[in-house]
Design an enzyme around this catalytic site. Structure first.
Site, PDB file in Angstrom:
ATOM      1  N   TYR A  51       0.851  -1.194   0.000  1.00  0.00           N
ATOM      2  CA  TYR A  51       0.000   0.000   0.000  1.00  0.00           C
ATOM      3  C   TYR A  51       0.881   1.236   0.000  1.00  0.00           C
ATOM      4  O   TYR A  51       1.831   1.319   0.775  1.00  0.00           O
ATOM      5  CB  TYR A  51      -0.904   0.019   1.248  1.00  0.00           C
ATOM      6  CG  TYR A  51      -2.357   0.035   0.850  1.00  0.00           C
ATOM      7  CD1 TYR A  51      -2.869   1.097   0.100  1.00  0.00           C
ATOM      8  CD2 TYR A  51      -3.205  -1.020   1.160  1.00  0.00           C
ATOM      9  CE1 TYR A  51      -4.185   1.100  -0.312  1.00  0.00           C
ATOM     10  CE2 TYR A  51      -4.522  -1.017   0.753  1.00  0.00           C
ATOM     11  CZ  TYR A  51      -5.004   0.044   0.017  1.00  0.00           C
ATOM     12  OH  TYR A  51      -6.304   0.043  -0.400  1.00  0.00           O
ATOM     13  N   GLU A  53      -0.465   4.827  -0.558  1.00  0.00           N
ATOM     14  CA  GLU A  53      -1.270   6.039  -0.806  1.00  0.00           C
ATOM     15  C   GLU A  53      -0.399   7.278  -0.674  1.00  0.00           C
ATOM     16  O   GLU A  53       0.409   7.388   0.259  1.00  0.00           O
ATOM     17  CB  GLU A  53      -2.434   6.106   0.185  1.00  0.00           C
ATOM     18  CG  GLU A  53      -3.561   5.173  -0.187  1.00  0.00           C
ATOM     19  CD  GLU A  53      -4.747   5.278   0.772  1.00  0.00           C
ATOM     20  OE1 GLU A  53      -4.642   5.985   1.783  1.00  0.00           O
ATOM     21  OE2 GLU A  53      -5.770   4.639   0.492  1.00  0.00           O
ATOM     22  N   ASP A 197      -5.552  13.565 -25.681  1.00  0.00           N
ATOM     23  CA  ASP A 197      -5.619  12.186 -25.205  1.00  0.00           C
ATOM     24  C   ASP A 197      -4.931  11.339 -26.265  1.00  0.00           C
ATOM     25  O   ASP A 197      -5.512  11.022 -27.291  1.00  0.00           O
ATOM     26  CB  ASP A 197      -7.091  11.796 -25.038  1.00  0.00           C
ATOM     27  CG  ASP A 197      -7.282  10.326 -24.691  1.00  0.00           C
ATOM     28  OD1 ASP A 197      -6.277   9.581 -24.674  1.00  0.00           O
ATOM     29  OD2 ASP A 197      -8.440   9.926 -24.447  1.00  0.00           O
ATOM     30  N   THR A 223      -3.041   6.093 -22.361  1.00  0.00           N
ATOM     31  CA  THR A 223      -2.930   4.760 -21.792  1.00  0.00           C
ATOM     32  C   THR A 223      -1.466   4.344 -21.948  1.00  0.00           C
ATOM     33  O   THR A 223      -0.707   4.974 -22.693  1.00  0.00           O
ATOM     34  CB  THR A 223      -3.786   3.737 -22.556  1.00  0.00           C
ATOM     35  OG1 THR A 223      -3.353   3.727 -23.915  1.00  0.00           O
ATOM     36  CG2 THR A 223      -5.262   4.083 -22.503  1.00  0.00           C
ATOM     37  N   LYS A 226      -1.323   0.480 -25.191  1.00  0.00           N
ATOM     38  CA  LYS A 226      -1.648   0.360 -26.619  1.00  0.00           C
ATOM     39  C   LYS A 226      -0.339   0.395 -27.415  1.00  0.00           C
ATOM     40  O   LYS A 226       0.496  -0.460 -27.180  1.00  0.00           O
ATOM     41  CB  LYS A 226      -2.666   1.423 -26.993  1.00  0.00           C
ATOM     42  CG  LYS A 226      -3.982   1.202 -26.218  1.00  0.00           C
ATOM     43  CD  LYS A 226      -5.053   2.248 -26.467  1.00  0.00           C
ATOM     44  CE  LYS A 226      -6.274   1.944 -25.592  1.00  0.00           C
ATOM     45  NZ  LYS A 226      -7.315   2.999 -25.707  1.00  0.00           N
ATOM     46  N   ARG A 232      -1.383  -2.488 -18.620  1.00  0.00           N
ATOM     47  CA  ARG A 232      -2.660  -1.781 -18.699  1.00  0.00           C
ATOM     48  C   ARG A 232      -2.670  -0.651 -17.666  1.00  0.00           C
ATOM     49  O   ARG A 232      -2.545  -0.913 -16.464  1.00  0.00           O
ATOM     50  CB  ARG A 232      -3.752  -2.807 -18.388  1.00  0.00           C
ATOM     51  CG  ARG A 232      -5.147  -2.482 -18.778  1.00  0.00           C
ATOM     52  CD  ARG A 232      -5.949  -3.763 -18.939  1.00  0.00           C
ATOM     53  NE  ARG A 232      -5.521  -4.408 -20.181  1.00  0.00           N
ATOM     54  CZ  ARG A 232      -5.892  -3.999 -21.393  1.00  0.00           C
ATOM     55  NH1 ARG A 232      -6.742  -3.013 -21.532  1.00  0.00           N
ATOM     56  NH2 ARG A 232      -5.430  -4.595 -22.467  1.00  0.00           N
TER      57      ARG A 232
HETATM   58  C1  PLP Z   1      -8.348   3.348 -24.949  1.00  0.00           C
HETATM   59  C2  PLP Z   1      -8.658   4.771 -24.810  1.00  0.00           C
HETATM   60  C3  PLP Z   1      -8.969   5.338 -23.563  1.00  0.00           C
HETATM   61  C4  PLP Z   1      -9.279   4.546 -22.295  1.00  0.00           C
HETATM   62  O1  PLP Z   1      -8.431   3.628 -21.863  1.00  0.00           O
HETATM   63  P1  PLP Z   1      -8.887   2.513 -20.802  1.00  0.00           P
HETATM   64  O2  PLP Z   1      -7.570   2.103 -20.227  1.00  0.00           O
HETATM   65  O3  PLP Z   1      -9.597   1.464 -21.568  1.00  0.00           O
HETATM   66  O4  PLP Z   1      -9.761   3.157 -19.783  1.00  0.00           O
HETATM   67  C5  PLP Z   1      -9.132   6.705 -23.484  1.00  0.00           C
HETATM   68  N1  PLP Z   1      -9.027   7.480 -24.575  1.00  0.00           N
HETATM   69  C6  PLP Z   1      -8.769   6.970 -25.788  1.00  0.00           C
HETATM   70  C7  PLP Z   1      -8.662   7.893 -26.954  1.00  0.00           C
HETATM   71  C8  PLP Z   1      -8.582   5.600 -25.946  1.00  0.00           C
HETATM   72  O5  PLP Z   1      -8.380   5.099 -27.165  1.00  0.00           O
END
Ligand code: PLP
Length: 413
Positions: A51, A53, A197, A223, A226, A232
């Protein structure tokens, strides 16, 4: 797996089956990838027991000296990777990263603009059932019907009318380079903040193959799982100290409790991999492969949305060429061990759960060593399956070919 096999055979069997599936299928889901054994080892480590925090040196628990080092490594590597001053590596996912970023720069009910969800935007960019659509007043912007790329002129006009507090750039299914200078200019012209994003394209950005949003945006989220090929999770970055300070408070204690220290350690490992020259070579191949993939479909007479791709994915309109909906295409390809997802195309005539298209990405199979010729071959198999949906012999032939190609490109697990 041997311990698990002894203590929980039921679950061991499930995990083994998933590994076999990953090994034997051609994975074309654009948001997926295969992490290195090093990332997997860090994520599966004893750091899950701790933990922590708070933030390094400001924790609510004792015994944090080593997880502090893990988080510092992740932070320093991330700053270097995207040439940015302030980072938060604790977001549990991309969606949590976006929630953190929104709360750091917005008040409830503020106005925000994001790419239309059926044209490539993400759930967290204003879907009515998502927190983003509930907490803020979103208005979508769109791609042009003719070019199928973002209509920046229309965005400018709509922003002047709507007067958003924030403009969000970034997408889950957009095959072209995002014009960050243009987004910045539009945001500035209406006194809005700019958030990027980069969940899908972070790996390309890290490799210098897509413009870096940290040079333009007030706040950047991503993220890590990807194109970036880590565990993840989510990250948030900014060059503004006040935003950074608000962000840290928003993430913890605002929206999360204890950070996932094992995941943060795995993020750090992935960032160090992404800083290596091999990663740039990998991302170059991702794009080359994607272009070859799109080119092969174009040669066969398919409508590829926007006429091709600049990045790791393409959107294929299957309905206009084969008469099959995206949903049917996804199911059919699944039967020949090719995994992808149905996806709406701009101004789709079908509902999102049916869709006219499929989204195809190259990151995962490029990690397994696929080259441009392999993707050209896969394009032919996809066309063959979609053109002969009832021909069991043809489908069986494709299944055999998929097996040979995946056997030739093993996973390192
Ligand atoms: C995949 C994605 C997310 C969210 O990711 P998670 O880990 O699935 O919550 C946010 N924004 C965009 C543009 C994405 O492609």
């Amino acid at each position: 797996m041997s311990v698990l096999n002894q203590v929980d055979r039921e679950m061991a069997v499930v995990i083994q089956a998933e590994l076999d599936r990953q090994k034997s299928h051609i994975e074309l889901i654009a948001s997926e990838n295969f992490v290195s054994p090093a990332v997997l080892e860090a994520q599966g480590s004893v750091l899950t027991n701790k933990y922590a925090e708070g933030y390094p040196k400001k924790r609510y628990y004792g015994g944090c000296e080593f997880v502090d080092q893990a988080e510092e490594l992740a932070r320093e590597r991330l700053k270097k990777l995207f040439n940015v001053q302030f980072v938060n590596v604790q977001a549990h996912s991309g969606s949590q990263a976006n929630m953190g970023a929104y709360r750091a720069v917005l008040n409830a009910k503020d106005r925000v603009m994001g790419l239309a969800l059926d044209q490539g935007g993400h759930l967290t960019h204003g879907h009515p059932l998502n927190f983003s659509g509930i907490d803020y007043e979103f208005r979508p912007y769109f791609v042009s019907k003719t070019t199928e790329t973002i209509d920046y002129d229309q965005l400018q006009a709509d922003a002047l009318e709507f007067r958003p507090r924030l403009i969000v750039a970034g997408a889950s299914a957009y095959p072209r380079i995002l014009d960050f200078p243009r987004f910045r200019q539009i945001a500035d012209s209406v006194g809005a903040l700019l958030m990027v994003d980069m969940a899908h394209i972070a790996g390309l950005v890290a490799a210098g193959l897509h413009p870096n949003p940290c040079d333009y945006a007030d706040i950047v989220t991503s993220t890590t799982h990807k194109t970036l090929r880590g565990p993840r999770g989510g990250i948030v970055m900014t060059n503004h100290q006040e935003i950074a300070e608000r962000l840290d408070k928003v993430v913890f204690p605002g929206i999360q409790g204890g950070p996932l220290m094992h995941v943060i350690a795995a993020k750090a490992v992935a960032f160090s991999e992404a800083l290596k020259p091999e990663f740039k070579e990998y991302q170059k191949r991702v794009i080359d492969n994607s272009k070859a993939f799109a080119d092969e479909f174009l040669k066969m007479g398919y409508h590829v949305v926007s006429g091709g791709t600049d990045n790791h994915l393409l959107l294929l309109d299957v309905l206009s060429k084969t008469g099959l909906t995206g949903k049917k295409a996804e199911n059919l390809l699944d039967r020949v061990n090719i995994t992808c997802n149905k996806n709406t195309i701009p101004y789709d005539t079908q509902k999102p759960f049916i869709a006219s298209g499929i989204r195809l990405g190259t990151p995962a199979m490029t990690t397994r060593g696929f080259m441009a010729d392999d993707f050209r071959l896969v394009a032919r198999w996809i066309d063959k399956a979609l053109s002969h949906p009832e021909d069991e012999a043809a489908l069986d032939e494709i299944r055999q070919a998929v097996k040979r190609l995946t056997d030739d490109h093993p996973l390192p697990y």
